[in-house]
Design a protein around this motif. Structure first.
Motif, PDB file in Angstrom:
ATOM      1  N   ARG A  19       0.830  -1.217   0.000  1.00 41.87           N
ATOM      2  CA  ARG A  19       0.000   0.000   0.000  1.00 41.87           C
ATOM      3  C   ARG A  19       0.857   1.256   0.000  1.00 41.87           C
ATOM      4  NH1 ARG A  19      -4.093  -2.517   4.202  1.00 41.87           N
ATOM      5  NH2 ARG A  19      -5.560  -3.447   2.750  1.00 41.87           N
ATOM      6  N   GLU A  20       1.931   1.250   0.764  1.00 41.68           N
ATOM      7  CA  GLU A  20       2.807   2.421   0.830  1.00 41.68           C
ATOM      8  C   GLU A  20       3.540   2.637  -0.489  1.00 41.68           C
ATOM      9  OE1 GLU A  20       4.229   5.703   3.174  1.00 41.68           O
ATOM     10  OE2 GLU A  20       2.519   4.357   3.312  1.00 41.68           O
ATOM     11  N   ILE A  21       4.002   1.577  -1.108  1.00 40.64           N
ATOM     12  CA  ILE A  21       4.648   1.701  -2.420  1.00 40.64           C
ATOM     13  C   ILE A  21       3.650   2.267  -3.428  1.00 40.64           C
ATOM     14  CG2 ILE A  21       5.618   0.419  -4.376  1.00 40.64           C
ATOM     15  CD1 ILE A  21       6.896  -1.483  -2.286  1.00 40.64           C
ATOM     16  N   GLY A  22       2.422   1.777  -3.374  1.00 33.62           N
ATOM     17  CA  GLY A  22       1.384   2.276  -4.273  1.00 33.62           C
ATOM     18  C   GLY A  22       1.075   3.744  -4.053  1.00 33.62           C
ATOM     19  N   ALA A  23       1.108   4.182  -2.819  1.00 31.85           N
ATOM     20  CA  ALA A  23       0.773   5.566  -2.492  1.00 31.85           C
ATOM     21  C   ALA A  23       1.935   6.537  -2.692  1.00 31.85           C
ATOM     22  CB  ALA A  23       0.288   5.659  -1.039  1.00 31.85           C
ATOM     23  N   ARG A  24       3.144   6.096  -2.339  1.00 33.27           N
ATOM     24  CA  ARG A  24       4.280   7.020  -2.336  1.00 33.27           C
ATOM     25  C   ARG A  24       5.421   6.646  -3.280  1.00 33.27           C
ATOM     26  NH1 ARG A  24       2.621   7.560   3.116  1.00 33.27           N
ATOM     27  NH2 ARG A  24       2.024   9.703   3.500  1.00 33.27           N
ATOM     28  N   GLY A  25       5.359   5.462  -3.841  1.00 33.50           N
ATOM     29  CA  GLY A  25       6.430   5.023  -4.727  1.00 33.50           C
ATOM     30  C   GLY A  25       7.502   4.244  -3.993  1.00 33.50           C
ATOM     31  N   ALA A  26       8.437   3.717  -4.758  1.00 37.98           N
ATOM     32  CA  ALA A  26       9.475   2.837  -4.218  1.00 37.98           C
ATOM     33  C   ALA A  26      10.429   3.536  -3.258  1.00 37.98           C
ATOM     34  CB  ALA A  26      10.261   2.200  -5.362  1.00 37.98           C
ATOM     35  N   GLY A  27      10.449   4.852  -3.255  1.00 44.04           N
ATOM     36  CA  GLY A  27      11.315   5.586  -2.340  1.00 44.04           C
ATOM     37  C   GLY A  27      11.026   5.286  -0.880  1.00 44.04           C
TER      38      GLY A  27
END
Length: 144
Positions: free
Chosen positions: A59-67
């Motif tokens: 979910r976090e990758i989806g929301a904010r990207g791989a960073g």
């Protein structure tokens, strides 16, 4: 059926804990290597400070990207833990997991982490319990 009966099929070695200062990328690697869906976050290895699941990471990758993979586990972990004790009934735990839409629950004894049970563990235990009841009823009907 009680949580203590479910825990008998597992060992404390099944519980994987990570430090809150570990990176999300390192936690994801542990999840992948161990082929598990959740790690308990613990500053000392014996208490549950939080929990981090593969769903949280995705979910976090989806929301904010791989960073976000460079961030620490404590920035993403769930801190409002829903826990249970050995004396809790499996039915109640199953209901909490279903209502809360989560799949893993830390088991605590006097505040110390003694295990983690999954939705799959509880369902498996309930199916075993139902099979035993079925066998008992069939035995009664057959006169055994």
């Amino acid at each position: 059926m009680l949580v203590s009966q479910i825990l008998k099929t597992k060992s404390l070695q099944d519980v994987v804990t990570v430090s809150p200062t570990l990176s999300i990328a390192e936690a994801a690697k542990i999840l992948s290597e161990k082929r598990i869906g959740t790690v308990v976050v613990s500053r000392d290895g014996s208490t549950a400070d939080g929990i981090l699941s593969e769903r949280d990471i995705v979910r976090e990758i989806g929301a904010r990207g791989a960073g976000c993979l460079a961030h620490t586990v404590e920035t993403l972990m769930t801190t409002k833990l829903v826990t249970c004790s050995q004396e809790d009934a499996a039915d109640g735990v199953l209901q909490q997991m279903t209502d809360g839409r989560f799949r893993h629950m830390p088991v605590l004894k006097n505040g110390a982490l003694i295990g983690v049970i999954s939705l799959g563990d509880v369902v498996k235990a309930k199916l075993l319990e139902l099979a035993m009841e079925k066998d008992a009823l069939e035995g009664m009907i057959m006169g055994h």
